[in-house]
Design a protein around this motif. Structure first.
Motif, short mmCIF file in Angstrom:
data_model
loop_
_atom_site.label_atom_id
_atom_site.label_comp_id
_atom_site.label_asym_id
_atom_site.label_seq_id
_atom_site.Cartn_x
_atom_site.Cartn_y
_atom_site.Cartn_z
N HIS A 143 0.81 -1.25 0.04
CA HIS A 143 0.01 0.00 0.01
C HIS A 143 0.78 1.30 -0.07
N ASP A 179 -3.54 -2.99 8.19
CA ASP A 179 -2.02 -2.90 8.53
C ASP A 179 -1.64 -1.93 9.60
N VAL A 180 -0.55 -2.24 10.25
CA VAL A 180 -0.34 -1.29 11.35
C VAL A 180 0.19 0.18 11.02
N HIS A 181 0.45 0.20 9.64
CA HIS A 181 0.95 1.21 8.75
C HIS A 181 0.09 1.93 8.22
N ASP A 273 1.01 -7.20 10.45
CA ASP A 273 1.94 -6.34 11.57
C ASP A 273 0.98 -5.66 12.55
N GLY A 310 1.61 -5.84 5.22
CA GLY A 310 2.86 -6.11 6.27
C GLY A 310 2.89 -7.30 7.10
N TYR A 312 5.74 -8.95 10.02
CA TYR A 312 7.25 -9.22 10.17
C TYR A 312 7.49 -10.29 10.99
ZN ZN Z 1 2.83 -2.36 7.61
#
Ligand code: ZN
Ligand code: VJV
Ligand code: CA
Length: 390
Positions: A143, A179-181, A273, A310, A312
């Protein structure tokens, strides 16, 4: 596993190309494409592949990627080789297109990008042709990529390409990003249109957390003549959000957006993530809570494009995406939470061998999201939705 029957009433398609999996971002880079191998091993050991139509993803063509990306960027992506990064004649482009530590130039970079992008474009086309109702590409979801810039481990924005396909058939598409971002690349691509409503839930800390955008008040270009105004919804969060508050927040925000916007299709980015114990993340979610967002999105019963993103800590990424696959084929109540003996790489899942390890207890992060803060977010989203008509 004969318990898993093909679900009646709707079709789920799986889009993947195993040639994506062996690509390597380099020594100790957090992005590890082999998490897709791990995911596939779990999905297959549970027999979920019997409940889906399996498609070998094609590589997206240059022309397909040029639907969004600039040609000089794609030319560079196609021609650059590892080692070129240090060549003086490439230095300008390396900087201009933002290659470096986050977005390294590795062997097979262009095939990697065109294969994950091809999976998402194929998935979107299956939905448009009515050959699938829920189409999954776990290798997609990248993204952050911009039209002429790599960013945050992302080179080609498969989500934008897939959404552009959906827009050929649907007047309005809703994009949801867990996503955490912040989903900045997708938000930016559709910044000036009212035909895509983007909704991202993310950790927000302007100066200390990538990419530093996605504040609550960033809602789309403010000019009253611009149709994209108010069509970006941002849900900025602090460290340590727990299962209960995240699920409640997700349902309230997405429920309200669906009611107001009434899209014809949904794109769901399932970045893993946001799980507890992620190497880069800072939320405290368990696999079941992450999955609950997928389950809730599915309840709307509309064409659904599901992509990865994401994630990880590979063992947990594969747990989440296998569990979410089971939700999408409605097998989550029949699969055994103990990971089958037959799973390849089963050693990754020890010592508990459970699909649902207690991630929130393993690395206790204080929940810095007060009830008042979360209520304020929901209120602000309701206020924003008053400007939007379906
Ligand atoms: Zn992310
Ligand atoms: O925070 C950043 C940017 C920096 C400059 C570059 N250095 C390497 C890190 C700090 C400001 N980048 C983030 C990018 C996160 C991308 C998330 C992608 C997604 O999940 O949303 C969608 C797929 C970042 N955080 C952590 C790292 N980069 C990081 C990069 C490495 C690394 C360790 C951490 C790159 C190489 C190596 N280690 C060896
Ligand atoms: Ca997000």
């Amino acid at each position: 596993n004969l318990q898993i029957a093909r679900p009646k009433g709707y079709r789920v398609s799986w889009h993947a190309n195993p040639a994506v999996e062996p690509h390597h971002f380099g020594q100790s880079h957090p992005m590890k494409p082999w998490r897709l191998t791990l995911t596939k091993q779990l999905v297959m050991a549970y027999g979920m592949h019997h409940a889906m139509d399996l498609y070998l993803a094609r590589a997206a063509t240059y022309e397909e990627m040029a639907d969004f990306h600039e040609r000089d960027y794609l030319d560079f992506l196609q021609q650059i080789m590892p080692g070129d990064i240090d060549k003086p004649d490439q230095a300008d482009n390396v900087v201009r297109f933002n290659f470096g530590d986050d977005c390294p130039i590795f062997d097979g970079l262009y095939s990697y990008c065109s294969l994950y992008a091809g999976g998402t474009v194929d998935a979107a086309r299956k939905l448009c042709n009515n050959q699938s109702d829920i189409a999954i590409n776990w290798s997609g979801g990248l993204h952050h990529a911009k039209k002429a810039e790599a960013s945050g481990f992302c080179y080609v924005n498969d989500i934008v390409l897939g959404t552009l396909q959906l827009l050929r058939h649907h007047p309005r598409v809703m994009y949801i990003d867990i996503d955490v971002h912040h989903g900045d690349g997708v938000e930016q691509a559709f910044w000036s249109t009212d035909r895509v409503l983007t909704v991202s839930f993310h950790k927000y800390d302007k100066d200390n957390f990538f990419p530093g955008t996605g504040a609550r008040e960033d809602t789309g270009p403010a000019h009253p003549l611009n149709p994209g105004a108010h069509h970006a919804i941002n849900v900025p969060l602090n460290d340590g959000i727990d299962d209960e508050s995240y699920i409640a927040l997700f349902k309230e925000v997405i429920g309200a957006c669906m009611k107001t916007y009434q899209p014809g299709a949904i794109v769901l980015q399932c970045g893993a993530d946001s799980l507890g114990c992620d190497r880069l993340g800072c939320f405290n979610l368990n696999v079941r809570a992450h999955g609950a967002c997928v389950a809730y999105t599915k309840t709307f019963g509309m064409p659904l494009l599901v992509v990865g993103g994401g994630g990880y800590t590979p063992r947990n990424v594969s747990r989440a995406w296998a569990h979410e696959t089971s939700i999408l084929v409605e097998a989550d109540n029949v699969i055994d939470p103990t990971i089958p003996d037959s799973v390849a790489f089963r050693n990754h899942f020890g010592p508990d061998f459970s699909l649902f390890p207690p991630l929130s207890e393993m690395r206790k992060l204080d929940n810095k999201n007060t009830r008042a803060y979360l209520e304020g977010l929901v209120e602000a989203v309701h206020e924003q939705l008053r400007y939007i008509k379906g």
